[in-house]
Design a protein around this motif. Sequence first.
Motif, mmCIF file in Angstrom:
data_model
loop_
_atom_site.group_PDB
_atom_site.id
_atom_site.type_symbol
_atom_site.label_atom_id
_atom_site.label_comp_id
_atom_site.label_asym_id
_atom_site.label_seq_id
_atom_site.Cartn_x
_atom_site.Cartn_y
_atom_site.Cartn_z
ATOM 1 N N SER A 65 0.804 -1.213 0.000
ATOM 2 C CA SER A 65 0.000 0.000 0.000
ATOM 3 C C SER A 65 0.845 1.276 0.000
ATOM 4 O O SER A 65 2.055 1.231 0.194
ATOM 5 C CB SER A 65 -0.914 -0.021 1.219
ATOM 6 N N VAL A 66 0.168 2.393 -0.220
ATOM 7 C CA VAL A 66 0.807 3.704 -0.215
ATOM 8 C C VAL A 66 1.591 3.901 1.085
ATOM 9 O O VAL A 66 1.088 3.571 2.163
ATOM 10 C CB VAL A 66 -0.254 4.827 -0.275
ATOM 11 N N ASP A 67 2.796 4.385 0.962
ATOM 12 C CA ASP A 67 3.607 4.736 2.124
ATOM 13 C C ASP A 67 4.106 3.552 2.943
ATOM 14 O O ASP A 67 4.612 3.736 4.034
ATOM 15 C CB ASP A 67 2.847 5.680 3.072
ATOM 16 N N ASP A 68 3.957 2.343 2.433
ATOM 17 C CA ASP A 68 4.508 1.206 3.165
ATOM 18 C C ASP A 68 6.030 1.175 3.101
ATOM 19 O O ASP A 68 6.675 0.470 3.864
ATOM 20 C CB ASP A 68 3.938 -0.116 2.619
ATOM 21 N N GLY A 69 6.591 1.957 2.176
ATOM 22 C CA GLY A 69 8.051 2.086 2.141
ATOM 23 C C GLY A 69 8.733 1.371 0.984
ATOM 24 O O GLY A 69 9.926 1.074 1.054
ATOM 25 N N LYS A 70 8.004 1.153 -0.115
ATOM 26 C CA LYS A 70 8.582 0.425 -1.251
ATOM 27 C C LYS A 70 9.757 1.181 -1.859
ATOM 28 O O LYS A 70 10.828 0.620 -2.081
ATOM 29 C CB LYS A 70 7.507 0.216 -2.334
ATOM 30 N N TYR A 114 17.215 12.687 8.099
ATOM 31 C CA TYR A 114 17.707 11.426 7.562
ATOM 32 C C TYR A 114 17.715 11.516 6.041
ATOM 33 O O TYR A 114 17.219 12.492 5.479
ATOM 34 C CB TYR A 114 16.800 10.271 8.011
ATOM 35 N N SER A 141 13.573 7.347 -0.909
ATOM 36 C CA SER A 141 12.566 7.224 -1.962
ATOM 37 C C SER A 141 12.889 8.181 -3.113
ATOM 38 O O SER A 141 12.435 7.983 -4.232
ATOM 39 C CB SER A 141 11.166 7.496 -1.406
ATOM 40 N N ILE A 177 4.602 10.464 -3.256
ATOM 41 C CA ILE A 177 4.085 9.143 -3.606
ATOM 42 C C ILE A 177 4.622 8.716 -4.968
ATOM 43 O O ILE A 177 5.132 9.533 -5.721
ATOM 44 C CB ILE A 177 2.531 9.114 -3.689
ATOM 45 N N THR A 181 6.829 -0.077 -7.975
ATOM 46 C CA THR A 181 5.466 0.197 -8.426
ATOM 47 C C THR A 181 4.716 1.058 -7.420
ATOM 48 O O THR A 181 5.080 1.125 -6.259
ATOM 49 C CB THR A 181 4.689 -1.120 -8.636
ATOM 50 N N PRO A 182 3.656 1.748 -7.879
ATOM 51 C CA PRO A 182 2.888 2.591 -6.972
ATOM 52 C C PRO A 182 1.969 1.772 -6.072
ATOM 53 O O PRO A 182 1.455 0.732 -6.492
ATOM 54 C CB PRO A 182 2.070 3.465 -7.915
ATOM 55 N N GLY A 183 1.739 2.262 -4.861
ATOM 56 C CA GLY A 183 0.871 1.559 -3.924
ATOM 57 C C GLY A 183 -0.570 2.029 -3.992
ATOM 58 O O GLY A 183 -1.485 1.338 -3.569
ATOM 59 N N ASN A 205 7.691 -4.114 7.170
ATOM 60 C CA ASN A 205 8.571 -2.940 7.200
ATOM 61 C C ASN A 205 8.247 -2.012 8.376
ATOM 62 O O ASN A 205 7.214 -2.150 9.011
ATOM 63 C CB ASN A 205 8.441 -2.183 5.867
ATOM 64 N N LYS A 206 9.145 -1.078 8.596
ATOM 65 C CA LYS A 206 9.020 -0.082 9.662
ATOM 66 C C LYS A 206 9.066 -0.752 11.042
ATOM 67 O O LYS A 206 8.377 -0.321 11.975
ATOM 68 C CB LYS A 206 7.744 0.759 9.496
ATOM 69 N N ASP A 260 11.285 -0.567 13.033
ATOM 70 C CA ASP A 260 11.836 0.411 13.995
ATOM 71 C C ASP A 260 10.717 1.156 14.730
ATOM 72 O O ASP A 260 10.901 1.613 15.857
ATOM 73 C CB ASP A 260 12.759 1.413 13.279
HETATM 74 N N1 LIG Z 1 10.386 4.821 10.424
HETATM 75 C C1 LIG Z 1 10.378 4.293 9.216
HETATM 76 N N2 LIG Z 1 9.879 4.999 8.186
HETATM 77 C C2 LIG Z 1 9.880 4.450 6.965
HETATM 78 C C3 LIG Z 1 10.425 3.156 6.715
HETATM 79 N N3 LIG Z 1 10.300 2.891 5.406
HETATM 80 C C4 LIG Z 1 9.723 3.973 4.839
HETATM 81 N N4 LIG Z 1 9.467 4.916 5.776
HETATM 82 C C5 LIG Z 1 8.832 6.223 5.540
HETATM 83 O O1 LIG Z 1 7.529 6.029 5.029
HETATM 84 C C6 LIG Z 1 7.199 7.065 4.089
HETATM 85 C C7 LIG Z 1 6.742 6.474 2.778
HETATM 86 O O2 LIG Z 1 7.818 5.810 2.127
HETATM 87 P P1 LIG Z 1 7.862 5.534 0.555
HETATM 88 O O3 LIG Z 1 9.088 4.726 0.341
HETATM 89 O O4 LIG Z 1 7.687 6.758 -0.225
HETATM 90 O O5 LIG Z 1 6.552 4.624 0.411
HETATM 91 P P2 LIG Z 1 6.019 3.848 -0.884
HETATM 92 O O6 LIG Z 1 5.570 2.509 -0.435
HETATM 93 O O7 LIG Z 1 7.031 3.861 -1.953
HETATM 94 O O8 LIG Z 1 4.744 4.711 -1.270
HETATM 95 P P3 LIG Z 1 3.970 4.752 -2.708
HETATM 96 O O9 LIG Z 1 4.980 4.487 -3.738
HETATM 97 O O10 LIG Z 1 3.353 6.085 -2.842
HETATM 98 O O11 LIG Z 1 2.950 3.663 -2.662
HETATM 99 C C8 LIG Z 1 8.432 7.929 3.965
HETATM 100 O O12 LIG Z 1 8.275 9.054 4.769
HETATM 101 C C9 LIG Z 1 9.550 7.039 4.485
HETATM 102 O O13 LIG Z 1 10.613 7.755 5.024
HETATM 103 C C10 LIG Z 1 10.962 2.437 7.841
HETATM 104 O O14 LIG Z 1 11.452 1.315 7.738
HETATM 105 N N5 LIG Z 1 10.901 3.053 9.064
#
Ligand SMILES: Nc1nc2c(ncn2[C@@H]2O[C@H](COP(=O)(O)OP(=O)(O)OP(=O)(O)O)[C@@H](O)[C@H]2O)c(=O)[nH]1
Lengths: 301, 415
Positions: free
Chosen positions: B11-16, B49, B53, B67, B88-90, B142-143, B145
């Motif tokens: 999904s969006v913002d999962d950190g891909k 940091y 992305s 995004i 890919t996009p979420g 993911n995340k 931390d």
């Molecule tokens: N604390 C923490 N933040 C994370 C981690 N991975 C990603 N983030 C944060 O989550 C947010 C979204 O990360 P993206 O990598 O842009 O997410 P994405 O899955 O690519 O999102 P879309 O491509 O739009 O679907 C950013 O602010 C990152 O810094 C992690 O392992 N820990």
Amino acid sequence: MNKDTYHINSLENEAIYIIREVAAQFEKPVLLFSGGKDSITLVRLAVKAFYPAKIPFPLMHIDTGHNFPETIEFRDRLVKELGLKLIVRNVQDSIDQGKVKEESGRYASRNQLQTTTLLDAIEEFKFDACIGGARRDEEKARAKERIFSVRDDFGQWDEKNQRPELFDMLNGQINLGQNVRVFPISNWTELDVWSYIEQENIEIPSIYFAHKRKVFLRDGMIWSAEDEVVYRDDNEEVIEEMVRFRTVGDMSCTAAVLSEAATISKVVEEIRDSTISERGARIDDKRSEAAMEKRKQQGYF
Amino acid sequence: MEVLKIATAGSVDDGKSTLIGRILYDTKSLTTDKLEAIEKTSKQKGYDYLDFSLATDGLVAEREQGITIDVAHIYFSTRKKSYIIADTPGHVEYTRNMVTGASTSQASIILIDARKGVIEQTNRHFFINNLLRIKDVVVTINKMDLVDYSEEVYNKIKADFSELMNKRDYQDQKITFIPVSALKGDNVVNRSENMPWYTGQSLLEHLENLDKKDIYNVGTPRFPVQFVIRPKTEDFHDFRGYAGKVYGGELSVGDNILVLPSKTRSKIKDIYFYDEKYQTASRRSSVTITLENDINVSRGDMIVLENDLPTIDNHFTANICWMDSKPLEAGSKYVLQHGVNKVLARVETINHKIHPDYSGIEKNVQGLGVNDIASVTFKFNKPLFFDQFKNHRTNGSFILIDTQTNSTVGAGFIQ
Ligand SMILES: Nc1nc2c(ncn2[C@@H]2O[C@H](COP(=O)(O)OP(=O)(O)OP(=O)(O)O)[C@@H](O)[C@H]2O)c(=O)[nH]1
Ligand SMILES: [Mg+2]
């Protein structure tokens, strides 16, 4: 044929497949030839794709008038050897016709101006597919590009609304006025191209190899001082260095790198160890973070 | 060197995008100038940091909104393999771009935000990965931390996800779970010291150790003719070569073949790759074949082994992913592109819609909206030569093209 499909081979086979699709799906394709290593690689792939027949489409060079003389010599020789048809259209003509205005100042370049000349030529010949040597690893906006990339009547790229491109099926159907930019070596990296040139023993212009050249330094980059078209302040001191070009775009925006690599295998070695990307030596990309995307929207290669 | 194509999902913002940036960073694949650009932009945005992305979100709109909108292809290599990762996009709205990225991949990484667990978009993307029969799927939680690297959280998500796995159609898909922090780098390239309870491999280790036979589907050879080569020069006066790519298996000189649709019999005379002749054409090689007999073969015809025929018919039923805002309805007509072959196709019936959250199917559907997945029966104006997708990836898939806009509006998997 090898039983295993190894990296280089799988990229080569993919590119040949794409080039054949272009010949089959379009009425008037053209291969955009810049004289650089990527377009030379494309020509090689096209030769392989149609052997023993000749390449069934012409090459077209959009000549900025600021090319390294070596690349022009090279171009003409290649075309003659392979018995190809070459179309040349000049940026100078677009300037003379008042369609574009020459830039001035320190960073003056004809790179941007090419777009107008290119679009006019596409219109003139009614080309429906233009094969180009762009690679996705070159730049972050390029990384987003499809293999068959549709352009509208104005040559523009609608980056937020690209066609889905699934499996290896290429949809070349277009509406009147549209054309397609095709990128057969999309998935190749710079190192892949150089390794291929080495493997296939492909001849490339001499400026890609280390040579002595009068140069000057600006913004941490090395510029040729041997050519009038590169603007130089009087206080920018000329020195002589062993250099090589990693890309040969318009002379006015292509910087050299220090290098001792005088043979292809040395070049491959150098690229493998390099910590700077190829486009790091292109001043036109440094103009802004989104320089490439903007140019592409307007119809750049 | 071996190439491995991987797609991300989640999904969006999962950190891909962050995960891919992290892989590039930790494998030292980011060149100095690219790294400097990331440092500069991260600072401008006020982060303390590095926002990895930024390494993949290349469009202005993407960077502004934070995004991913469209697939980015990212390249790096280790000593063992060359990797092509499709980021890919979420966002649900861009599912078609996610399918695009996944369709050419051999392995897939599904991300789950440890704080959110399995959500609708996880289901959808897992469903699509399963529909595409991607052999190796890595579920990265993911995340970590942000949840104190908690083993409990990880186990809970793993258990939730395992429930989905029982419902999936393609059971042979291999699934591996890895707890990671893309931002901090835990278990991405290097094993984490923050999660001693996890004893498995890091993500990159897993990918490095994938064996070719684990990720490729091998089937029967199919050779769709792309282009007929007739040089008509002095040296090659009577040369008639059939250019194309070999899918599914190998073809060799001397093989007894049939040309479809005419079912004319012949034998493979020569196999050319450029100016060299070979005994065998391997899977996915772009070769030129000549036949013993002078027969009429044109683009869209298919050369197959005599004793191994595909189905030849003027209708089939397929699962499709619909990608257009203009709905697909019974009676609608499309150009159906099956490999290099094109036919005109009419929607006979929409059999049912499939809910990608595994909540079942829906019958009596009037039309399909964007991102719907459904079973549809098509009829064509002339026969196609096809296999079931589960038996043949290439010969079992197709795309649908809108007859007015010429855009690609759907992807299908033949049942
Ligand atoms: N604390 C923490 N933040 C994370 C981690 N991975 C990603 N983030 C944060 O989550 C947010 C979204 O990360 P993206 O990598 O842009 O997410 P994405 O899955 O690519 O999102 P879309 O491509 O739009 O679907 C950013 O602010 C990152 O810094 C992690 O392992 N820990
Ligand atoms: Mg992203």
